[in-house]
Design a protein around this motif. Sequence first.
Motif, short mmCIF file in Angstrom:
data_model
loop_
_atom_site.label_atom_id
_atom_site.label_comp_id
_atom_site.label_asym_id
_atom_site.label_seq_id
_atom_site.Cartn_x
_atom_site.Cartn_y
_atom_site.Cartn_z
N GLU A 1 38.41 32.60 33.37
CA GLU A 1 38.18 34.23 32.94
C GLU A 1 39.18 35.11 33.40
O GLU A 1 39.56 36.22 32.82
CB GLU A 1 36.88 34.53 33.13
CG GLU A 1 36.37 35.88 32.49
CD GLU A 1 36.45 35.71 31.03
OE1 GLU A 1 36.33 36.76 30.39
OE2 GLU A 1 36.36 34.38 30.22
N LEU B 1 42.11 43.57 38.77
CA LEU B 1 41.35 44.28 37.55
C LEU B 1 40.26 45.22 38.59
O LEU B 1 39.56 44.89 39.47
CB LEU B 1 40.37 42.89 37.31
CG LEU B 1 40.86 41.86 36.75
CD1 LEU B 1 39.77 40.72 36.35
CD2 LEU B 1 41.43 42.14 35.33
N CYS C 1 44.20 37.67 29.60
CA CYS C 1 45.00 39.00 29.53
C CYS C 1 43.84 40.01 29.39
O CYS C 1 44.09 41.25 29.94
CB CYS C 1 45.75 39.11 28.16
SG CYS C 1 47.12 37.80 28.07
N GLU C 2 42.69 39.71 28.76
CA GLU C 2 41.59 40.92 28.51
C GLU C 2 40.36 40.16 29.39
O GLU C 2 39.66 39.76 28.51
CB GLU C 2 41.34 41.43 27.45
CG GLU C 2 42.54 42.12 27.09
CD GLU C 2 42.49 42.92 25.67
OE1 GLU C 2 41.29 43.00 25.04
OE2 GLU C 2 43.46 43.63 25.01
N ASN D 1 36.37 39.39 30.71
CA ASN D 1 35.05 40.15 30.28
C ASN D 1 34.79 40.52 31.90
O ASN D 1 34.27 39.37 32.68
CB ASN D 1 34.33 39.03 29.61
CG ASN D 1 32.82 39.83 29.41
OD1 ASN D 1 32.51 40.55 30.22
ND2 ASN D 1 32.40 39.73 28.15
#
Length: 301
Positions: A159, A25, A163-164, A166
């Motif tokens: 979290e 990320l 896949c996406e 926050n």
Amino acid sequence: MLQSNVGEIDMDSQVPEISFRDTKLPNVGFEVVELATLYGKVAAGEVSFISKPHRIDFHNLIFFTGSAGEHFVDFNSIAVEKGSVVLVNKGQVHAFDTTNQPEGKVVIFTDEYLDRVATAIDVKIFAPTHLVTSYLQHFSLSVAQENALMSLMTLIISEYELCEPNVSYLQVLFAALLTKVSESRPDIYHHHMTPSQIQCFERFTLALSIAYTQTRDANALALQIGTTYKTLNKVCKMATNRTAKQLIDAFTILEAKRRLSIEHMQVQQLSDHLGFDEPTNFIKYFKKHTLMTPNQFKNTA
């Protein structure tokens, strides 16, 4: 993969230096890794450095959740068990226990991410520098504290693996995790120091990390950060139970040990680097604080 995320190995050094790589990320400056995953990579021959002393340019927050073992930090072995927490700061040398393989998780994070977190929360509630400069580097959690931290860790991992995920929510969870660690640590200095005293101590540690090769004089460092020797000494005692001079000497000796191990510096070269007039003076100084000569230390490191 661990190696691509955590860093590169300098194979020419006895103690490799490991650098932080971007996580999956891009906007998240931390990662959670299971210790079992690290042990598995060692067994598979994918990584070798974690079982040997290696120096890191980021921070490790290690939670031990199972069997007993040890963790090596800056030439000291720390006994760990279920509920143990070990903080490994940027620049320190450490090694994982791949023999006993105590279970747990390691949170890897950077100075830059700490700075980002600090701008998003009330520093009166949590100041990240408190986590990485306090004297108390390892401690044990109560059952309630362990449960609270593991609950936060579960939320973070859940979290993180979406896949996406926050990113803002992850930042809040990370801040909460470090806040609870800070709260759980016994006798941490900022619980009984004023903000101005904390700032004074932070200025001192920063000045020391830069100026230790030029001076080991507590009076000079006090003047450099705009305070008196008496005030600096009081703040250092409150923060660490040690005097300013004791902290200066401890830092200097630690840096000497690191350079002897990592860079294979010769005594003459290290003496010059640390600002000693003569190598014999450095040898006497080192022996006074370690009960061995620099060369004896190199042979045992």
